[in-house]
Design a protein around this motif. Structure first.
Motif, PDB file in Angstrom:
ATOM      1  N   ARG A   1     -10.754  -2.907  12.783  1.00  0.00           N
ATOM      2  CA  ARG A   1     -10.945  -4.302  13.200  1.00  0.00           C
ATOM      3  C   ARG A   1      -9.840  -5.206  12.668  1.00  0.00           C
ATOM      4  O   ARG A   1      -9.870  -6.420  12.858  1.00  0.00           O
ATOM      5  CB  ARG A   1     -12.320  -4.799  12.715  1.00  0.00           C
ATOM      6  CG  ARG A   1     -13.509  -4.180  13.454  1.00  0.00           C
ATOM      7  CD  ARG A   1     -14.827  -4.878  13.112  1.00  0.00           C
ATOM      8  NE  ARG A   1     -15.148  -4.790  11.695  1.00  0.00           N
ATOM      9  CZ  ARG A   1     -15.864  -3.795  11.147  1.00  0.00           C
ATOM     10  NH1 ARG A   1     -16.315  -2.811  11.897  1.00  0.00           N
ATOM     11  NH2 ARG A   1     -16.102  -3.799   9.869  1.00  0.00           N
ATOM     12  N   GLY A   2      -8.853  -4.637  11.975  1.00  0.00           N
ATOM     13  CA  GLY A   2      -7.732  -5.421  11.460  1.00  0.00           C
ATOM     14  C   GLY A   2      -8.079  -6.205  10.205  1.00  0.00           C
ATOM     15  O   GLY A   2      -7.361  -7.124   9.816  1.00  0.00           O
ATOM     16  N   GLU A   3      -9.179  -5.801   9.531  1.00  0.00           N
ATOM     17  CA  GLU A   3      -9.579  -6.517   8.312  1.00  0.00           C
ATOM     18  C   GLU A   3      -8.950  -5.923   7.051  1.00  0.00           C
ATOM     19  O   GLU A   3      -9.069  -6.487   5.974  1.00  0.00           O
ATOM     20  CB  GLU A   3     -11.111  -6.478   8.167  1.00  0.00           C
ATOM     21  CG  GLU A   3     -11.840  -7.242   9.252  1.00  0.00           C
ATOM     22  CD  GLU A   3     -13.327  -6.885   9.335  1.00  0.00           C
ATOM     23  OE1 GLU A   3     -13.946  -7.201  10.363  1.00  0.00           O
ATOM     24  OE2 GLU A   3     -13.849  -6.271   8.372  1.00  0.00           O
ATOM     25  N   ALA A   4      -8.327  -4.758   7.202  1.00  0.00           N
ATOM     26  CA  ALA A   4      -7.762  -4.088   6.020  1.00  0.00           C
ATOM     27  C   ALA A   4      -6.616  -3.176   6.435  1.00  0.00           C
ATOM     28  O   ALA A   4      -6.484  -2.805   7.608  1.00  0.00           O
ATOM     29  CB  ALA A   4      -8.836  -3.267   5.294  1.00  0.00           C
ATOM     30  N   ILE A   5      -5.781  -2.850   5.438  1.00  0.00           N
ATOM     31  CA  ILE A   5      -4.700  -1.879   5.608  1.00  0.00           C
ATOM     32  C   ILE A   5      -4.920  -0.785   4.563  1.00  0.00           C
ATOM     33  O   ILE A   5      -5.318  -1.080   3.429  1.00  0.00           O
ATOM     34  CB  ILE A   5      -3.310  -2.547   5.445  1.00  0.00           C
ATOM     35  CG1 ILE A   5      -2.181  -1.524   5.616  1.00  0.00           C
ATOM     36  CG2 ILE A   5      -3.164  -3.266   4.100  1.00  0.00           C
ATOM     37  CD1 ILE A   5      -0.783  -2.172   5.684  1.00  0.00           C
ATOM     38  N   ALA A   6      -4.686   0.472   4.954  1.00  0.00           N
ATOM     39  CA  ALA A   6      -4.903   1.591   4.028  1.00  0.00           C
ATOM     40  C   ALA A   6      -3.688   2.517   4.069  1.00  0.00           C
ATOM     41  O   ALA A   6      -2.871   2.451   4.998  1.00  0.00           O
ATOM     42  CB  ALA A   6      -6.160   2.372   4.399  1.00  0.00           C
ATOM     43  N   SER A   7      -3.579   3.341   3.045  1.00  0.00           N
ATOM     44  CA  SER A   7      -2.455   4.278   2.979  1.00  0.00           C
ATOM     45  C   SER A   7      -2.840   5.527   2.192  1.00  0.00           C
ATOM     46  O   SER A   7      -3.580   5.444   1.204  1.00  0.00           O
ATOM     47  CB  SER A   7      -1.269   3.580   2.295  1.00  0.00           C
ATOM     48  OG  SER A   7      -0.199   4.477   2.158  1.00  0.00           O
ATOM     49  N   HIS A   8      -2.358   6.662   2.680  1.00  0.00           N
ATOM     50  CA  HIS A   8      -2.499   7.932   1.964  1.00  0.00           C
ATOM     51  C   HIS A   8      -1.105   8.450   1.639  1.00  0.00           C
ATOM     52  O   HIS A   8      -0.195   8.315   2.460  1.00  0.00           O
ATOM     53  CB  HIS A   8      -3.195   8.985   2.836  1.00  0.00           C
ATOM     54  CG  HIS A   8      -4.604   8.638   3.186  1.00  0.00           C
ATOM     55  ND1 HIS A   8      -5.674   8.987   2.391  1.00  0.00           N
ATOM     56  CD2 HIS A   8      -5.121   7.960   4.241  1.00  0.00           C
ATOM     57  CE1 HIS A   8      -6.790   8.533   2.942  1.00  0.00           C
ATOM     58  NE2 HIS A   8      -6.472   7.915   4.065  1.00  0.00           N
ATOM     59  N   ALA A   9      -0.932   9.053   0.460  1.00  0.00           N
ATOM     60  CA  ALA A   9       0.385   9.593   0.087  1.00  0.00           C
ATOM     61  C   ALA A   9       0.230  10.940  -0.609  1.00  0.00           C
ATOM     62  O   ALA A   9      -0.765  11.190  -1.286  1.00  0.00           O
ATOM     63  CB  ALA A   9       1.105   8.625  -0.846  1.00  0.00           C
ATOM     64  N   VAL A  10       1.218  11.795  -0.399  1.00  0.00           N
ATOM     65  CA  VAL A  10       1.316  13.076  -1.096  1.00  0.00           C
ATOM     66  C   VAL A  10       2.721  13.174  -1.671  1.00  0.00           C
ATOM     67  O   VAL A  10       3.692  12.792  -0.999  1.00  0.00           O
ATOM     68  CB  VAL A  10       1.076  14.265  -0.123  1.00  0.00           C
ATOM     69  CG1 VAL A  10       1.309  15.592  -0.827  1.00  0.00           C
ATOM     70  CG2 VAL A  10      -0.311  14.224   0.444  1.00  0.00           C
ATOM     71  N   ALA A  11       2.823  13.639  -2.912  1.00  0.00           N
ATOM     72  CA  ALA A  11       4.153  13.837  -3.517  1.00  0.00           C
ATOM     73  C   ALA A  11       4.203  15.225  -4.155  1.00  0.00           C
ATOM     74  O   ALA A  11       3.209  15.699  -4.710  1.00  0.00           O
ATOM     75  CB  ALA A  11       4.432  12.774  -4.568  1.00  0.00           C
TER      76      ALA A  11
ATOM     77  N   VAL B   1       0.815  -1.221   0.000  1.00  0.00           N
ATOM     78  CA  VAL B   1       0.000   0.000   0.000  1.00  0.00           C
ATOM     79  C   VAL B   1       0.850   1.273   0.000  1.00  0.00           C
ATOM     80  O   VAL B   1       0.410   2.311  -0.494  1.00  0.00           O
ATOM     81  CB  VAL B   1      -1.003   0.046   1.179  1.00  0.00           C
ATOM     82  CG1 VAL B   1      -2.057  -1.034   1.032  1.00  0.00           C
ATOM     83  CG2 VAL B   1      -0.292  -0.031   2.523  1.00  0.00           C
ATOM     84  N   VAL B   2       2.070   1.190   0.547  1.00  0.00           N
ATOM     85  CA  VAL B   2       2.951   2.371   0.513  1.00  0.00           C
ATOM     86  C   VAL B   2       3.290   2.687  -0.938  1.00  0.00           C
ATOM     87  O   VAL B   2       3.144   3.833  -1.403  1.00  0.00           O
ATOM     88  CB  VAL B   2       4.241   2.127   1.329  1.00  0.00           C
ATOM     89  CG1 VAL B   2       5.270   3.223   1.064  1.00  0.00           C
ATOM     90  CG2 VAL B   2       3.913   2.068   2.817  1.00  0.00           C
TER      91      VAL B   2
END
Ligand code: MG
Length: 387
Positions: free
Chosen positions: A368-378, A265-266
């Motif tokens: 609940r630990g069912e998913a991983i998410a990510s936000h990014a800015v460049a 996700v990163v």
């Protein structure tokens, strides 16, 4: 006074190298051609535009030129510059009293230079902007790699000609007619001189550079100093028995992202941020998972390819900031390595990359630990890596 502007981009600009004609190379996300057209289009005195393109680009000419305030025709150029100008002049409307001929390879022309040229062309019949020669000028003999100075040329009388060059209609008509017979002329003023006509010089501008070489393109990108920001987001469902990969680092975890890719996700969010800043689409368009090449590609590999793609367009990455939202495990022991890998992939210093971990406080699927998410800015800049 009805002024028409001819923007000449008839050549292929092979001296820049690469496969893209130099007039279509982008400076800060806008092509050299479009910048030159916009400079003329924005000038209050100009009433119509004619853009001369190589024949094979005329079909897509309207798209390459982009929207304009003024009426704009696109015509095919010829083999020599004077042939291209003749084609452009033939498309100028009968109402035009003054005609400007501007080199599409000079995207930084200012309204002041255009003003001075128009005024002097009305007075004299023909006018060019020029700057005095600042360097000492030598005449030399050249035999192979051997160059020997013959003499120093007094520079007081020497001027470097720029564009737009301006002409009363009748003066340019004569020059264009002469040009059909004459040997190659590098500008229209030369044809007026040959016919014995006067050509006035007005002050040019040192920033009104001509893009001729790859170094010119780089310098122009630095001069333009455009900044662009982009954002990205990614989320993957977490399941047991899958590795948790962030920027290529395998983080020990009971669960990992579901999917045929590594679900990094990163890298996925950052790839979208970088492509988004450059206006270069998104991860799904550039690496469709229906294509076998990308189906299982590591996220770090896709990020590296996105970085190369925006570099090709003239962008340099300034910094990136990423937030990973994950309930467990803690990412802090791995953050140094994650940041280092991202920085290496982006080609920036480690302090230009930030990766932060957060939890979702037990709320919703991520909580609940069912998913991983990510936000990014460049952040990207057109001004290159050099200060
Ligand atoms: Mg993803």
């Amino acid at each position: 006074m009805y002024v028409a502007g001819i923007i000449v981009a008839g050549g292929r600009g092979t001296r820049v190298g690469g496969t893209v004609p130099k007039q279509l190379l982008e400076i800060g996300g806008v092509s050299v051609l479009r910048r030159s057209v916009m400079a003329c289009d924005a000038h209050a005195a100009i009433r119509e535009l004619v853009v001369v393109l190589p024949e094979d680009l005329v079909a897509e000419g309207a798209a390459l030129v982009g929207p304009t305030r003024l009426p704009c025709r696109v015509v095919a150029g010829g083999a020599r510059r004077q042939d291209s100008v003749r084609a452009g002049f033939a498309a100028v409307s009968d109402a035009a009293e003054v005609v400007l001929v501007h080199d599409a390879a000079r995207p930084f022309v200012t309204a002041d230079v255009i003003d001075r040229v128009i005024r002097a062309a009305v007075e004299t019949g023909a006018a060019i902007p020029a700057v005095p020669v600042a360097d000492t000028v030598k005449r030399a003999t050249v035999a192979g790699a051997e160059r020997t100075v013959l003499k120093t040329v007094p520079r007081e009388q020497l001027w470097l000609a720029q564009t737009p060059q301006g002409f009363l209609r009748a003066v340019l008509a004569r020059a264009v007619a002469d040009g059909a017979q004459a040997s190659e002329a590098t500008d229209e003023a030369r044809l007026v001189e040959l016919a014995g006509g006067a050509v006035a010089i007005v002050d040019g501008d040192r920033r009104n550079v001509k893009i001729t070489t790859a170094e010119d393109v780089e310098e122009a990108r630095r001069m333009s100093g455009v900044m662009r920001v982009g954002t990205g987001y990614d989320l993957h469902q977490l399941v047991g028995g899958r590795p948790l990969v962030l920027a290529g680092v395998v983080v020990p975890s009971a669960k990992g992202p579901l999917g045929h890719s590594d679900g990094d996700v990163v890298c996925h969010a950052l790839t979208d941020a970088i492509l988004g800043a450059a206006g270069a689409g998104d991860i799904g368009q550039m690496f469709p998972n229906t294509d076998a090449r990308w189906k299982d590609a590591p996220g770090l590999d896709l990020l590296g390819r996105a970085v190369a793609a925006v570099r090709e367009r003239g962008w340099t990455i300034v910094n990136a900031d990423v937030t990973v939202i994950l309930e467990t495990p803690k990412l802090s022991p791995h953050m140094f390595e994650i940041r280092r890998r991202v920085a290496d992939c982006l080609g920036v210093a480690a302090d230009a990359v930030s990766v932060k971990g957060k939890t979702n406080e037990g709320v919703d699927a991520v909580g609940r630990g069912e998913a991983i998410a990510s936000h990014a800015v460049a952040l990207l800049t057109s001004s290159g890596g050099r200060a």
